[in-house]
Scaffold this motif. Sequence first.
Motif, PDB file in Angstrom:
ATOM      1  N   ALA A   1      -5.998  -8.454   5.743  1.00 51.29           N
ATOM      2  CA  ALA A   1      -5.252  -7.315   5.204  1.00 51.29           C
ATOM      3  C   ALA A   1      -4.455  -7.759   3.977  1.00 51.29           C
ATOM      4  O   ALA A   1      -3.865  -8.840   3.966  1.00 51.29           O
ATOM      5  CB  ALA A   1      -4.319  -6.752   6.266  1.00 51.29           C
ATOM      6  N   VAL A   2      -4.472  -6.924   2.963  1.00 51.58           N
ATOM      7  CA  VAL A   2      -3.785  -7.221   1.699  1.00 51.58           C
ATOM      8  C   VAL A   2      -3.055  -5.957   1.203  1.00 51.58           C
ATOM      9  O   VAL A   2      -3.102  -4.912   1.845  1.00 51.58           O
ATOM     10  CB  VAL A   2      -4.774  -7.743   0.618  1.00 51.58           C
ATOM     11  CG1 VAL A   2      -5.359  -9.086   1.035  1.00 51.58           C
ATOM     12  CG2 VAL A   2      -5.891  -6.750   0.348  1.00 51.58           C
ATOM     13  N   SER A   3      -2.406  -6.094   0.046  1.00 52.90           N
ATOM     14  CA  SER A   3      -1.520  -5.015  -0.402  1.00 52.90           C
ATOM     15  C   SER A   3      -2.256  -3.784  -0.906  1.00 52.90           C
ATOM     16  O   SER A   3      -1.699  -2.689  -0.909  1.00 52.90           O
ATOM     17  CB  SER A   3      -0.589  -5.546  -1.495  1.00 52.90           C
ATOM     18  OG  SER A   3      -1.353  -6.117  -2.545  1.00 52.90           O
ATOM     19  N   SER A   4      -3.492  -3.943  -1.379  1.00 55.44           N
ATOM     20  CA  SER A   4      -4.243  -2.797  -1.909  1.00 55.44           C
ATOM     21  C   SER A   4      -5.711  -3.175  -2.023  1.00 55.44           C
ATOM     22  O   SER A   4      -6.066  -4.361  -1.961  1.00 55.44           O
ATOM     23  CB  SER A   4      -3.719  -2.399  -3.303  1.00 55.44           C
ATOM     24  OG  SER A   4      -4.051  -3.402  -4.259  1.00 55.44           O
ATOM     25  N   CYS A   5      -6.541  -2.170  -2.229  1.00 53.82           N
ATOM     26  CA  CYS A   5      -7.962  -2.449  -2.470  1.00 53.82           C
ATOM     27  C   CYS A   5      -8.130  -3.139  -3.827  1.00 53.82           C
ATOM     28  O   CYS A   5      -8.999  -4.000  -3.990  1.00 53.82           O
ATOM     29  CB  CYS A   5      -8.735  -1.141  -2.421  1.00 53.82           C
ATOM     30  SG  CYS A   5     -10.496  -1.315  -2.702  1.00 53.82           S
ATOM     31  N   THR A   6      -7.299  -2.754  -4.779  1.00 52.03           N
ATOM     32  CA  THR A   6      -7.368  -3.385  -6.103  1.00 52.03           C
ATOM     33  C   THR A   6      -7.120  -4.891  -5.977  1.00 52.03           C
ATOM     34  O   THR A   6      -7.866  -5.700  -6.546  1.00 52.03           O
ATOM     35  CB  THR A   6      -6.329  -2.739  -7.045  1.00 52.03           C
ATOM     36  OG1 THR A   6      -6.559  -1.322  -7.062  1.00 52.03           O
ATOM     37  CG2 THR A   6      -6.435  -3.291  -8.443  1.00 52.03           C
ATOM     38  N   ALA A   7      -6.081  -5.255  -5.220  1.00 55.40           N
ATOM     39  CA  ALA A   7      -5.797  -6.678  -4.999  1.00 55.40           C
ATOM     40  C   ALA A   7      -6.939  -7.331  -4.220  1.00 55.40           C
ATOM     41  O   ALA A   7      -7.302  -8.485  -4.484  1.00 55.40           O
ATOM     42  CB  ALA A   7      -4.480  -6.848  -4.245  1.00 55.40           C
TER      43      ALA A   7
ATOM     44  N   PHE B   1      -6.219   1.616   1.963  1.00 54.55           N
ATOM     45  CA  PHE B   1      -5.481   2.493   2.889  1.00 54.55           C
ATOM     46  C   PHE B   1      -4.478   3.344   2.120  1.00 54.55           C
ATOM     47  O   PHE B   1      -3.454   3.781   2.658  1.00 54.55           O
ATOM     48  CB  PHE B   1      -4.795   1.649   3.978  1.00 54.55           C
ATOM     49  CG  PHE B   1      -5.733   0.684   4.661  1.00 54.55           C
ATOM     50  CD1 PHE B   1      -6.910   1.137   5.254  1.00 54.55           C
ATOM     51  CD2 PHE B   1      -5.468  -0.680   4.681  1.00 54.55           C
ATOM     52  CE1 PHE B   1      -7.800   0.254   5.864  1.00 54.55           C
ATOM     53  CE2 PHE B   1      -6.338  -1.576   5.292  1.00 54.55           C
ATOM     54  CZ  PHE B   1      -7.513  -1.103   5.878  1.00 54.55           C
ATOM     55  N   TYR B   2      -4.769   3.563   0.847  1.00 57.66           N
ATOM     56  CA  TYR B   2      -3.970   4.438  -0.011  1.00 57.66           C
ATOM     57  C   TYR B   2      -3.849   5.819   0.648  1.00 57.66           C
ATOM     58  O   TYR B   2      -4.695   6.198   1.473  1.00 57.66           O
ATOM     59  CB  TYR B   2      -4.672   4.526  -1.374  1.00 57.66           C
ATOM     60  CG  TYR B   2      -3.975   5.376  -2.404  1.00 57.66           C
ATOM     61  CD1 TYR B   2      -2.746   4.974  -2.937  1.00 57.66           C
ATOM     62  CD2 TYR B   2      -4.538   6.572  -2.838  1.00 57.66           C
ATOM     63  CE1 TYR B   2      -2.116   5.755  -3.879  1.00 57.66           C
ATOM     64  CE2 TYR B   2      -3.903   7.355  -3.782  1.00 57.66           C
ATOM     65  CZ  TYR B   2      -2.687   6.954  -4.299  1.00 57.66           C
ATOM     66  OH  TYR B   2      -2.057   7.723  -5.221  1.00 57.66           O
ATOM     67  N   ALA B   3      -2.827   6.562   0.252  1.00 57.39           N
ATOM     68  CA  ALA B   3      -2.456   7.808   0.942  1.00 57.39           C
ATOM     69  C   ALA B   3      -3.593   8.820   1.082  1.00 57.39           C
ATOM     70  O   ALA B   3      -3.619   9.597   2.032  1.00 57.39           O
ATOM     71  CB  ALA B   3      -1.273   8.441   0.230  1.00 57.39           C
TER      72      ALA B   3
ATOM     73  N   ILE C   1      -2.597   4.832   5.166  1.00 53.35           N
ATOM     74  CA  ILE C   1      -1.368   4.170   5.625  1.00 53.35           C
ATOM     75  C   ILE C   1      -0.260   4.493   4.615  1.00 53.35           C
ATOM     76  O   ILE C   1       0.907   4.480   4.935  1.00 53.35           O
ATOM     77  CB  ILE C   1      -1.603   2.642   5.758  1.00 53.35           C
ATOM     78  CG1 ILE C   1      -2.570   2.354   6.930  1.00 53.35           C
ATOM     79  CG2 ILE C   1      -0.302   1.891   5.929  1.00 53.35           C
ATOM     80  CD1 ILE C   1      -2.919   0.881   7.121  1.00 53.35           C
ATOM     81  N   GLY C   2      -0.656   4.848   3.427  1.00 50.81           N
ATOM     82  CA  GLY C   2       0.270   5.073   2.309  1.00 50.81           C
ATOM     83  C   GLY C   2      -0.158   4.144   1.195  1.00 50.81           C
ATOM     84  O   GLY C   2      -0.565   4.579   0.128  1.00 50.81           O
ATOM     85  N   GLU C   3      -0.085   2.860   1.484  1.00 50.36           N
ATOM     86  CA  GLU C   3      -0.601   1.814   0.599  1.00 50.36           C
ATOM     87  C   GLU C   3      -1.172   0.716   1.480  1.00 50.36           C
ATOM     88  O   GLU C   3      -0.731   0.537   2.614  1.00 50.36           O
ATOM     89  CB  GLU C   3       0.506   1.206  -0.287  1.00 50.36           C
ATOM     90  CG  GLU C   3       1.140   2.153  -1.286  1.00 50.36           C
ATOM     91  CD  GLU C   3       0.267   2.452  -2.515  1.00 50.36           C
ATOM     92  OE1 GLU C   3      -0.829   1.861  -2.648  1.00 50.36           O
ATOM     93  OE2 GLU C   3       0.710   3.289  -3.336  1.00 50.36           O
ATOM     94  N   GLY C   4      -2.097  -0.066   0.939  1.00 50.94           N
ATOM     95  CA  GLY C   4      -2.627  -1.210   1.669  1.00 50.94           C
ATOM     96  C   GLY C   4      -4.116  -1.345   1.449  1.00 50.94           C
ATOM     97  O   GLY C   4      -4.767  -0.436   0.928  1.00 50.94           O
ATOM     98  N   GLY C   5      -4.630  -2.495   1.831  1.00 52.35           N
ATOM     99  CA  GLY C   5      -6.058  -2.741   1.688  1.00 52.35           C
ATOM    100  C   GLY C   5      -6.489  -3.835   2.630  1.00 52.35           C
ATOM    101  O   GLY C   5      -5.660  -4.452   3.315  1.00 52.35           O
ATOM    102  N   ALA C   6      -7.781  -4.064   2.696  1.00 56.95           N
ATOM    103  CA  ALA C   6      -8.312  -5.144   3.538  1.00 56.95           C
ATOM    104  C   ALA C   6      -9.664  -5.575   3.003  1.00 56.95           C
ATOM    105  O   ALA C   6     -10.367  -4.786   2.361  1.00 56.95           O
ATOM    106  CB  ALA C   6      -8.454  -4.702   4.986  1.00 56.95           C
TER     107      ALA C   6
END
Length: 394
Positions: A58-64, A185-187, A193-198
Amino acid sequence: MTAGVGTRTVPYARCHIVPEAHEAVARVLASGWLTTGPQTLAFEDEFAGWLGAPEAVAVSSCTAAIELALRALRLPPGAPVLTPALTFCGAVHAIVHSGLRPVLLDADEQTLTVDAATVAAVADRVRPAAMVVQHMAGYPVPVPALAEAAGLPAGRVVEDAAHGLGAAAGGRLVGAASTAACFSFYATKNLPIGEGGAITTTDPDLAGTLRETRQHGMSRDAWRRYGPGAQWRYDVRTDGLKANFTDLQAAIGRAQLPHLASWQRRRAELAARYDQELSAVPGITPPPRPSEGRHAWHLYPIRITAPYPLHRDALAEALRGRGVGTSVHFIPVHHLTYFRTLLGAEACGRLPVADRVFPQLLSLPLHPGISEDDVDYVCDQITSLARTGGDPCP
Ligand SMILES: *Cc1c(COP(=O)(O)O)cnc(C)c1O
């Protein structure tokens, strides 16, 4: 089934967070541990389990996620990386931020994804070091076939699966058997989730690398330095980003995940209803359906062409006036100033399908928060506007 004008509001998107998530977040807030920790580890296991993937990071965003996956390839600076032109700008920024050179691929007229023939033709010319592929709107692309067309091993293909959660191809869910599939996992995404990625991966070494590079390249994250039985010492063996996932996000994700399968079924039902009602409207083309595999129905992008009397922009405006939110996916990246300047106008003249299709695209509301009546209302407006031609343009 003839709703009047302005009798309803159908928002383009609405982020639904289940009640259990509120309680789970409150528990994490009270626990004294907010950043990457036990909730994140549990979410990674549960998310990988949902997909049938060996591992998820899991990371902060899909972009990351895309940037971390590309950096992990350790390619020489400036190496060419193929990417669709009809994609989200963030996915192309990730290539640039990794020190690599994006090479744009034109869209396939039918699927709006990239096809093997286009990939092969461009690969022949530029000899790519890697490729980013994208499951546009949720349409699953055949990753092994595209890798072969690019002359690349599977490990050099990074999947932008921001739209692909719940899609299936080759008998597996997208991301179940990938070297690097990047989710968001953007809104507005299918698991909000609101923000996030994996990143899901079949490669345990890559998973290990990503667990370090998502957090400054540190060999031991904070949970392993301050958690139970922890040790303070760490090393930095590689460059990294600050792109970790928090336990607050994980708590929301763990509460949302058990609902994902039913949300996916709901998206498919709503898409089928749109298909049924819109396929009879001359000049409106519903999104393509894959001949095999499963669509994730992240988006419902229609194409508007003659003889429909309104241009895309006029239709979007008329729908807005009738309470219906819409969006456009995507402005081709070479139409955006930064990329146009970076890549040069010459690269931008060779993407005729993306150029032609872009003004025809309009994404209609599609999320589990809308009802059959909402879909009917949207379709009624599109149908009646076809008859009346809509309001005169201002
Ligand atoms: C949303 C999206 C992203 C970026 O996701 P973030 O989690 O917001 O970074 C990347 N690619 C595509 C196709 C997207 O739609």
